[in-house]
Design a protein around this motif. Structure first.
Motif, PDB file in Angstrom:
ATOM      1  N   ALA A 295      24.480  40.935 -12.758  1.00  0.00           N
ATOM      2  CA  ALA A 295      24.853  39.916 -11.783  1.00  0.00           C
ATOM      3  C   ALA A 295      26.274  40.179 -11.308  1.00  0.00           C
ATOM      4  O   ALA A 295      27.153  40.493 -12.116  1.00  0.00           O
ATOM      5  CB  ALA A 295      24.761  38.515 -12.397  1.00  0.00           C
ATOM      6  N   VAL A 296      26.509  40.066 -10.009  1.00  0.00           N
ATOM      7  CA  VAL A 296      27.839  40.287  -9.441  1.00  0.00           C
ATOM      8  C   VAL A 296      28.235  39.071  -8.604  1.00  0.00           C
ATOM      9  O   VAL A 296      27.464  38.618  -7.755  1.00  0.00           O
ATOM     10  CB  VAL A 296      27.878  41.555  -8.563  1.00  0.00           C
ATOM     11  N   ASP A 297      29.420  38.557  -8.867  1.00  0.00           N
ATOM     12  CA  ASP A 297      30.000  37.472  -8.081  1.00  0.00           C
ATOM     13  C   ASP A 297      30.515  38.073  -6.768  1.00  0.00           C
ATOM     14  O   ASP A 297      31.497  38.821  -6.756  1.00  0.00           O
ATOM     15  CB  ASP A 297      31.141  36.833  -8.880  1.00  0.00           C
ATOM     16  N   LEU A 298      29.848  37.783  -5.680  1.00  0.00           N
ATOM     17  CA  LEU A 298      30.204  38.391  -4.396  1.00  0.00           C
ATOM     18  C   LEU A 298      31.462  37.785  -3.793  1.00  0.00           C
ATOM     19  O   LEU A 298      31.994  38.329  -2.821  1.00  0.00           O
ATOM     20  CB  LEU A 298      29.036  38.270  -3.416  1.00  0.00           C
ATOM     21  N   GLU A 299      31.944  36.667  -4.351  1.00  0.00           N
ATOM     22  CA  GLU A 299      33.157  36.054  -3.837  1.00  0.00           C
ATOM     23  C   GLU A 299      34.395  36.511  -4.584  1.00  0.00           C
ATOM     24  O   GLU A 299      35.476  36.624  -4.018  1.00  0.00           O
ATOM     25  CB  GLU A 299      33.027  34.534  -3.895  1.00  0.00           C
ATOM     26  N   ARG A 300      34.257  36.763  -5.885  1.00  0.00           N
ATOM     27  CA  ARG A 300      35.385  37.200  -6.706  1.00  0.00           C
ATOM     28  C   ARG A 300      35.204  38.608  -7.261  1.00  0.00           C
ATOM     29  O   ARG A 300      36.142  39.180  -7.807  1.00  0.00           O
ATOM     30  CB  ARG A 300      35.585  36.232  -7.873  1.00  0.00           C
ATOM     31  N   GLY A 301      33.976  39.150  -7.175  1.00  0.00           N
ATOM     32  CA  GLY A 301      33.753  40.526  -7.591  1.00  0.00           C
ATOM     33  C   GLY A 301      33.427  40.718  -9.052  1.00  0.00           C
ATOM     34  O   GLY A 301      33.151  41.842  -9.470  1.00  0.00           O
ATOM     35  N   GLY A 302      33.480  39.664  -9.867  1.00  0.00           N
ATOM     36  CA  GLY A 302      33.218  39.807 -11.293  1.00  0.00           C
ATOM     37  C   GLY A 302      31.808  40.300 -11.572  1.00  0.00           C
ATOM     38  O   GLY A 302      30.859  39.958 -10.851  1.00  0.00           O
ATOM     39  N   VAL A 303      31.648  41.114 -12.637  1.00  0.00           N
ATOM     40  CA  VAL A 303      30.366  41.715 -12.983  1.00  0.00           C
ATOM     41  C   VAL A 303      29.913  41.185 -14.334  1.00  0.00           C
ATOM     42  O   VAL A 303      30.658  41.223 -15.318  1.00  0.00           O
ATOM     43  CB  VAL A 303      30.463  43.252 -13.030  1.00  0.00           C
ATOM     44  N   LEU A 304      28.667  40.693 -14.391  1.00  0.00           N
ATOM     45  CA  LEU A 304      28.051  40.197 -15.620  1.00  0.00           C
ATOM     46  C   LEU A 304      26.773  40.985 -15.878  1.00  0.00           C
ATOM     47  O   LEU A 304      26.166  41.537 -14.954  1.00  0.00           O
ATOM     48  CB  LEU A 304      27.713  38.706 -15.492  1.00  0.00           C
ATOM     49  N   HIS A 305      26.330  41.020 -17.139  1.00  0.00           N
ATOM     50  CA  HIS A 305      25.057  41.657 -17.441  1.00  0.00           C
ATOM     51  C   HIS A 305      24.516  41.105 -18.745  1.00  0.00           C
ATOM     52  O   HIS A 305      25.249  40.495 -19.544  1.00  0.00           O
ATOM     53  CB  HIS A 305      25.189  43.179 -17.512  1.00  0.00           C
ATOM     54  N   GLY A 306      23.228  41.304 -18.959  1.00  0.00           N
ATOM     55  CA  GLY A 306      22.615  40.839 -20.196  1.00  0.00           C
ATOM     56  C   GLY A 306      21.267  41.492 -20.402  1.00  0.00           C
ATOM     57  O   GLY A 306      20.655  42.038 -19.477  1.00  0.00           O
TER      58      GLY A 306
ATOM     59  N   PRO B 156      35.732  41.421  -1.701  1.00  0.00           N
ATOM     60  CA  PRO B 156      35.445  40.017  -2.036  1.00  0.00           C
ATOM     61  C   PRO B 156      36.574  39.107  -1.565  1.00  0.00           C
ATOM     62  O   PRO B 156      37.746  39.350  -1.879  1.00  0.00           O
ATOM     63  CB  PRO B 156      35.352  40.047  -3.571  1.00  0.00           C
ATOM     64  N   PRO B 157      36.271  38.076  -0.784  1.00  0.00           N
ATOM     65  CA  PRO B 157      37.335  37.251  -0.194  1.00  0.00           C
ATOM     66  C   PRO B 157      38.220  36.581  -1.236  1.00  0.00           C
ATOM     67  O   PRO B 157      39.405  36.332  -0.978  1.00  0.00           O
ATOM     68  CB  PRO B 157      36.558  36.216   0.630  1.00  0.00           C
ATOM     69  N   GLY B 158      37.672  36.278  -2.411  1.00  0.00           N
ATOM     70  CA  GLY B 158      38.471  35.644  -3.442  1.00  0.00           C
ATOM     71  C   GLY B 158      39.406  36.581  -4.162  1.00  0.00           C
ATOM     72  O   GLY B 158      40.162  36.156  -5.047  1.00  0.00           O
ATOM     73  N   MET B 159      39.371  37.885  -3.810  1.00  0.00           N
ATOM     74  CA  MET B 159      40.268  38.864  -4.428  1.00  0.00           C
ATOM     75  C   MET B 159      41.309  39.373  -3.443  1.00  0.00           C
ATOM     76  O   MET B 159      42.011  40.345  -3.718  1.00  0.00           O
ATOM     77  CB  MET B 159      39.469  40.032  -5.008  1.00  0.00           C
ATOM     78  N   VAL B 160      41.401  38.730  -2.286  1.00  0.00           N
ATOM     79  CA  VAL B 160      42.445  39.031  -1.315  1.00  0.00           C
ATOM     80  C   VAL B 160      43.648  38.138  -1.617  1.00  0.00           C
ATOM     81  O   VAL B 160      43.497  36.931  -1.846  1.00  0.00           O
ATOM     82  CB  VAL B 160      41.948  38.798   0.123  1.00  0.00           C
ATOM     83  N   VAL B 161      44.823  38.713  -1.647  1.00  0.00           N
ATOM     84  CA  VAL B 161      46.035  37.957  -1.968  1.00  0.00           C
ATOM     85  C   VAL B 161      46.428  37.112  -0.767  1.00  0.00           C
ATOM     86  O   VAL B 161      46.514  37.612   0.361  1.00  0.00           O
ATOM     87  CB  VAL B 161      47.182  38.911  -2.353  1.00  0.00           C
TER      88      VAL B 161
END
Length: 323
Positions: free
Chosen positions: A77-88, A229-234
């Motif tokens: 799973a990838v957070d498309l707004e912040r770019g974080g990556v999860l898996h399980g 990802p827009p949430g990773m723009v300063v």
């Protein structure tokens, strides 16, 4: 395949064995081998507690012998707004379970080639439980991986009530400082590479060494063309010499039959030229020293390597780690 999955209806919450069993029989006759996902377009987190994904798998008996399907099942799973990556592990049961009771790949005699068999399976996966997804508004991409098979990627909007999805706030200077310190802690193991040349189509292109010794600085070279990802723009104007944005990437290292393989995450600092108006895709070039970033989780033997960034996955790349 998509036409068959559409027969399940639009309400994935209503699916049960009475609906899926006859569809599995039809799946046996489909000219397809591999994995496929279907997801709801939108889920209201204030009204629902699970995020159902419909997963289809069709394989020969020989394939299931070569790659045990339950052991080698990863949901990303990838957070498309912040770019974080999860898996399980995609088949983690709700109750306590001994995974050592599962068969292993290539255990026993292979199926007879004189009488080839085909297996078809439809499953409902709770993406929230399997990946530890934060249950709040956001936008996520999901992909299923089974060793060297990769499904399509599906996107889901998580909303709160009737409110439409909103763009996340940009990173504050304080937040960007913390991300920058995390990057510096890697001692230059992840670095942006100058240059604008890159793919014309959105996606990832990687160069990965086929083998290297553990503890050495095996370097992955990557080029991506994607929306940052827009949430990773300063927010505001970045100070001179400081990044204007960051791109999280995940490196998934699979060893056959290993349940719960590691995902190494890193963040690439980006210059102002990577931030395009209106969310236009930008080209990002970077290098990653796998030996340093992976540390002790990189074990000797054969691995399949995938790189995850935004809605894109590149791989598999076969990598042999030597003692």
């Amino acid at each position: 395949m998509d036409a068959l999955l559409a027969k399940a209806g639009n309400d994935l919450y209503a699916l049960d064995d009475d609906v899926l069993a006859p569809l599995e029989l039809q799946l046996l006759d489909v000219d397809f081998q591999g994995l496929r996902l279907r997801a709801p377009d939108r889920v209201d987190v204030s009204a629902r507690e699970v995020l159902p994904l419909l997963q289809a798998r069709r394989a020969t008996g020989l394939r299931d012998w070569e790659v045990e399907p339950r052991r080698n099942a990863i949901l990303v799973a990838v957070d498309l707004e912040r770019g974080g990556v999860l898996h399980g592990w995609a088949f983690r049961p709700r109750k306590r379970y001994n995974p050592n009771s599962l068969d292993r790949s290539m255990q026993g005699q292979p199926p007879s080639e004189d009488n080839p068999s085909v297996h078809a399976r439809l499953s409902i996966l709770d993406a929230r439980r399997l990946t530890g997804l934060p249950w709040q508004a956001g936008r996520y991409a999901f992909t299923f991986i089974s060793w060297d098979w990769v499904s399509n990627t599906v996107t889901v909007d998580l909303t709160e009530g009737a409110a439409p999805p909103r763009e996340p706030e940009p990173l504050s200077m304080e937040e960007s400082g913390r991300v920058l310190e995390d990057w510096r802690a890697l001692e230059g193991s992840v670095s942006p590479v100058p240059g604008e040349a890159g793919p014309r189509a959105d996606g990832i292109s990687l160069t990965v060494p086929e083998r290297f010794r553990k503890g050495t600085g095996a370097v992955i070279q990557g080029t991506l063309r994607m929306r940052i990802p827009p949430g990773m723009v300063v927010g505001g104007v970045a100070a001179e010499g400081r990044p204007a944005a960051f791109l999280p990437v995940g490196v998934l290292l699979l060893r056959k039959d290993e349940i719960g393989p590691p995902m190494i995450t890193a963040t690439v600092p980006l210059p102002a030229s990577s931030v395009r108006a209106g969310g236009e895709a930008a080209v990002v070039r970077f290098s990653l020293e796998l030996g340093k970033v992976a540390g002790d989780v990189l074990l000797p033997g054969e691995h399949l390597l995938y790189l995850v960034a935004g809605p894109f996955i590149d791989g598999p790349h076969r990598v042999e780690v030597l003692e």
